[in-house]
Write a protein that holds these residues in place. Structure first.
Motif, PDB file in Angstrom:
ATOM      1  N   GLY A   1       0.806  -1.205   0.000  1.00 53.48           N
ATOM      2  CA  GLY A   1       0.000   0.000   0.000  1.00 53.48           C
ATOM      3  C   GLY A   1       0.849   1.269   0.000  1.00 53.48           C
ATOM      4  O   GLY A   1       2.070   1.239  -0.146  1.00 53.48           O
ATOM      5  N   PRO A   2       0.188   2.446   0.180  1.00 51.73           N
ATOM      6  CA  PRO A   2      -1.233   2.564   0.469  1.00 51.73           C
ATOM      7  C   PRO A   2      -2.104   2.296  -0.752  1.00 51.73           C
ATOM      8  O   PRO A   2      -1.714   2.599  -1.869  1.00 51.73           O
ATOM      9  N   ASP A   3      -3.299   1.733  -0.457  1.00 51.50           N
ATOM     10  CA  ASP A   3      -4.282   1.526  -1.502  1.00 51.50           C
ATOM     11  C   ASP A   3      -5.108   2.804  -1.663  1.00 51.50           C
ATOM     12  O   ASP A   3      -4.710   3.866  -1.230  1.00 51.50           O
ATOM     13  N   ARG A   4      -6.248   2.668  -2.230  1.00 51.06           N
ATOM     14  CA  ARG A   4      -7.142   3.808  -2.471  1.00 51.06           C
ATOM     15  C   ARG A   4      -7.457   4.546  -1.174  1.00 51.06           C
ATOM     16  O   ARG A   4      -7.672   3.938  -0.136  1.00 51.06           O
ATOM     17  N   VAL A   5      -7.466   5.868  -1.253  1.00 54.33           N
ATOM     18  CA  VAL A   5      -7.734   6.708  -0.085  1.00 54.33           C
ATOM     19  C   VAL A   5      -9.239   6.924   0.048  1.00 54.33           C
ATOM     20  O   VAL A   5      -9.921   7.229  -0.938  1.00 54.33           O
ATOM     21  N   TYR A   6      -9.749   6.784   1.273  1.00 57.12           N
ATOM     22  CA  TYR A   6     -11.161   6.996   1.567  1.00 57.12           C
ATOM     23  C   TYR A   6     -11.304   8.118   2.584  1.00 57.12           C
ATOM     24  O   TYR A   6     -10.452   8.299   3.457  1.00 57.12           O
ATOM     25  N   PHE A   7     -12.428   8.826   2.483  1.00 52.49           N
ATOM     26  CA  PHE A   7     -12.797   9.817   3.489  1.00 52.49           C
ATOM     27  C   PHE A   7     -13.979   9.278   4.277  1.00 52.49           C
ATOM     28  O   PHE A   7     -14.934   8.728   3.713  1.00 52.49           O
TER      29      PHE A   7
ATOM     30  N   THR B   1       2.541   6.458  -2.860  1.00 54.08           N
ATOM     31  CA  THR B   1       1.622   7.474  -2.360  1.00 54.08           C
ATOM     32  C   THR B   1       0.297   7.343  -3.093  1.00 54.08           C
ATOM     33  O   THR B   1       0.233   6.813  -4.208  1.00 54.08           O
ATOM     34  N   CYS B   2      -0.749   7.856  -2.434  1.00 56.01           N
ATOM     35  CA  CYS B   2      -2.083   7.831  -3.023  1.00 56.01           C
ATOM     36  C   CYS B   2      -2.852   9.021  -2.466  1.00 56.01           C
ATOM     37  O   CYS B   2      -2.738   9.331  -1.265  1.00 56.01           O
ATOM     38  N   SER B   3      -3.627   9.719  -3.314  1.00 59.57           N
ATOM     39  CA  SER B   3      -4.307  10.949  -2.891  1.00 59.57           C
ATOM     40  C   SER B   3      -5.771  10.907  -3.269  1.00 59.57           C
ATOM     41  O   SER B   3      -6.191  10.175  -4.171  1.00 59.57           O
ATOM     42  N   ALA B   4      -6.540  11.727  -2.553  1.00 60.66           N
ATOM     43  CA  ALA B   4      -7.950  11.948  -2.858  1.00 60.66           C
ATOM     44  C   ALA B   4      -8.327  13.333  -2.363  1.00 60.66           C
ATOM     45  O   ALA B   4      -7.676  13.894  -1.472  1.00 60.66           O
ATOM     46  N   SER B   5      -9.379  13.921  -2.952  1.00 64.55           N
ATOM     47  CA  SER B   5      -9.794  15.278  -2.607  1.00 64.55           C
ATOM     48  C   SER B   5     -11.274  15.310  -2.301  1.00 64.55           C
ATOM     49  O   SER B   5     -12.053  14.466  -2.767  1.00 64.55           O
ATOM     50  N   VAL B   6     -11.664  16.331  -1.520  1.00 69.43           N
ATOM     51  CA  VAL B   6     -13.059  16.556  -1.191  1.00 69.43           C
ATOM     52  C   VAL B   6     -13.279  18.061  -1.146  1.00 69.43           C
ATOM     53  O   VAL B   6     -12.416  18.829  -0.698  1.00 69.43           O
ATOM     54  N   MET B   7     -14.431  18.499  -1.661  1.00 74.44           N
ATOM     55  CA  MET B   7     -14.788  19.915  -1.669  1.00 74.44           C
ATOM     56  C   MET B   7     -15.711  20.209  -0.492  1.00 74.44           C
ATOM     57  O   MET B   7     -16.724  19.524  -0.302  1.00 74.44           O
ATOM     58  N   VAL B   8     -15.361  21.219   0.333  1.00 73.27           N
ATOM     59  CA  VAL B   8     -16.166  21.623   1.482  1.00 73.27           C
ATOM     60  C   VAL B   8     -16.902  22.907   1.115  1.00 73.27           C
ATOM     61  O   VAL B   8     -16.263  23.909   0.733  1.00 73.27           O
TER      62      VAL B   8
END
Length: 570
Positions: free
Chosen positions: A323-329, A403-410
């Motif tokens: 890993g890291p595998d897929r990033v989750y929020f 490395t693995c990344s993910a984004s979220v809009m607030v």
């Protein structure tokens, strides 16, 4: 056609012939009886032999049957059976002389000759023929012991018996040679075909020999046996490669280390015997894993064994990095399915970043491409307008270097004001009237008391409409150039009327702070009374110290009023 007279004569002749035959038979029998009565009884024959003890394959032997009777027939009997005829046996014309050429051990035994008369048979006394032979090739057996090629294996500490087997007449004598001995052991083991050793140890390993001798044939043969003493097996151990195990490694080899030689090795996965496959290949003392996977952790064990003992290593689990595998929020107990979060102004928001990784991943949060803090959880105690934007979480593994990344809009949403437009207008007019009255009164007092006012000390200075200091808070931290309500209670000086100054409020809903909650937390979102603490101080929590109860390390970003929590293992 035959006449009746002729037939009558023929039938008359048949009884006459029968009568004559009967008379002749009776006469012959009477004559034989008279001969038997008149014959003398046969004498008992005797046997003489050229030599009663002969050596196999070296000598011949001759038997002679002596009898005074005549008109008799001689028959030979060996071991109570008629003597078989073969090429090595020769009889004289009268049968009284028997010669055996190149005597063999099968010729040994008793011999008799029989004299056969007309109605009498006489047998001689038995004569014994002894054939010396041997010793034959020697075979040494070891009990208990297990043959392994040209070696016999025995267990350490056991009692073992050596047994020399051979064919010999007379009985052979035995002389034993033990390993590292140059002389045979004759004093203790003379004429003994077996030898016992108690509590065998590694010192008893070697080649054992036995010399078998025959004093009659003057022959001797030597037998030998190689002995290996098996130690009581001790636990082996598994040796790992000297590099870090990472998923998808092309080839990994585990080695079963043992101090014992000549032992079998087998591998176990858990409690099951590991059979060869394309992925896992047990090969005696090694276990080859092709294309290491994260679920290849084991536990693995190797077992050494021989026919009398076995020992298994401690179970070993592999530490495989991946890993890291897929990033989750996650937010609360829910995993975010959408990449947009809508949260209310002044509410508390906690975002959890998670990714499967071994070892645990490290998380870095960025806000609009600017690094905010490090940790699994992003915590904002009170959302303001400036917190609106794009948040990214990057998970990294220091071992796999992945490395693995993910984004979220607030997105921030605010409450509508609870006051009507008329009420707001009335309040505004009232405030302006009070200000005008205060200004007029101030001018009057200034005119009438100019002298007194000139003597005011610095302690009695009237507070003007000034910007709050850092101790009163920085309202600009709550939004992009949006002023926050700040209350300044000006103390009244002697002879002066207190003046209350208030900064304009825009937007009015910022007077209220929503109860700490998340959108999915289920907490009340009702308005609360204005708080001077909220107005005077920015919502930047002072959490630099470790929270002993939650085992979190807190990292604060004062500029954005955001902090992260790093989970620590308990």
């Amino acid at each position: 056609m035959e006449s009746a007279d002729l037939r009558g004569h023929r039938w008359a002749g048949i009884p006459l012939s029968a009568s004559l035959l009967t008379v002749w038979s009776l006469a012959a029998a009477a004559q034989i009886s008279r001969d038997a009565i008149n014959q003398k009884p046969l004498a008992k024959p005797t046997i003489s032999v050229s030599q009663g003890r002969v050596i196999e394959h070296r000598e011949n032997v001759t038997f002679y049957c002596d009898t005074p009777d005549v008109n008799i027939t001689i028959h030979w009997v060996s071991n109570h059976q008629p003597l078989p005829s073969h090429e090595r046996i020769q009889l004289s014309t009268d049968g009284k002389t028997l010669t055996i050429f190149t005597v063999q051990r099968v010729d040994a035994g008793t011999y008799q000759c029989e004299a056969w008369g007309v109605l009498q048979v006489k047998s001689s006394d038995p004569t014994y023929l002894i054939v010396y032979y041997g010793p034959d090739p020697v075979t040494i057996k070891l009990e208990p012991g297990i043959p392994n090629g040209d070696t016999v294996e025995v267990m350490e500490g056991s009692n073992v018996t050596f047994l020399a087997e051979t064919e010999s007449c007379p009985q052979a004598s035995y002389s034993w040679f033990f390993p590292n001995d140059s002389k045979p052991i004759t004093s203790l083991f003379l004429n003994m075909s077996n030898v016992t050793i108690h509590a065998v140890s590694k010192e008893h390993e070697g080649t054992y020999k036995c010399l078998v001798s025959n004093t009659a044939t003057q022959l001797s043969l030597l037998g030998a046996l190689k002995v290996r003493v098996l130690e009581r097996l001790t636990k082996p151990y598994i040796m790992l490669p000297n590099w870090t195990l990472v998923e998808d490694t092309s080839l990994v080899v585990l080695t079963c280390q043992t101090t014992h030689e000549g032992v079998g090795v087998q591998w176990f996965l858990g409690d099951q015997l590991l059979l060869p496959s394309e992925h896992l290949v047990p090969d005696n003392r090694t276990l080859v894993i092709h294309g290491l996977r994260r679920n290849d952790t084991g536990p693995y064990a190797c077992e050494v064994w021989n026919w009398g003992s076995r020992a298994r290593s401690e179970a070993l689990k592999l530490n495989i990095s991946y890993g890291p595998d897929r990033v989750y929020f996650t937010r609360g107990s829910e995993t975010l399915a959408d990449n947009t979060i809508r949260a209310e102004l002044n509410s508390r928001m906690i975002l959890q970043c998670w990714a499967e990784s071994q070892p645990d991943a490290e998380f870095n949060w960025t806000y609009d491409n600017t690094s905010v803090c490090k940790g699994e959880q992003l915590v904002i105690e009170a959302l303001t307008w400036k917190h609106q934007g794009n948040y990214s979480c990057t998970a990294s593994n220091s071992v796999t270097l992945l490395t693995c990344s993910a984004s979220v809009m607030v997105s921030i949403t605010g409450h509508q004001s609870s006051l009507s437009v008329g009420a707001i207008a009335g309040i505004t007019v009232g405030i302006l009237a009070v200000i005008a009255l205060a200004i007029g009164l101030g001018c009057f007092l200034h005119t009438g008391n100019a002298k007194g006012l000139s003597r005011r000390t610095t302690e009695d200075t009237v507070y003007e409409n000034t910007t709050p200091t850092s101790e009163e808070g920085h309202p600009e931290e709550f939004g992009h150039n949006w002023p926050m309500p700040v209350y300044a209670n000006v103390p009244a000086t002697q002879g002066q009327i207190p003046i209350k100054k208030m900064l304009p409020v825009d937007p009015p809903e910022q007077l209220y702070e929503e109860s700490p909650s998340t959108i999915h937390g289920g907490y009340s979102r009702g308005p609360r009374k204005p708080s001077s603490k909220l107005a005077l101080h920015p919502l930047v929590p002072t959490l630099q110290k470790e929270n002993a109860e939650s085992n979190y390390e807190v990292l604060v970003n004062p500029e954005l009023s955001v902090y992260c929590q790093i989970n620590r293992p308990t």
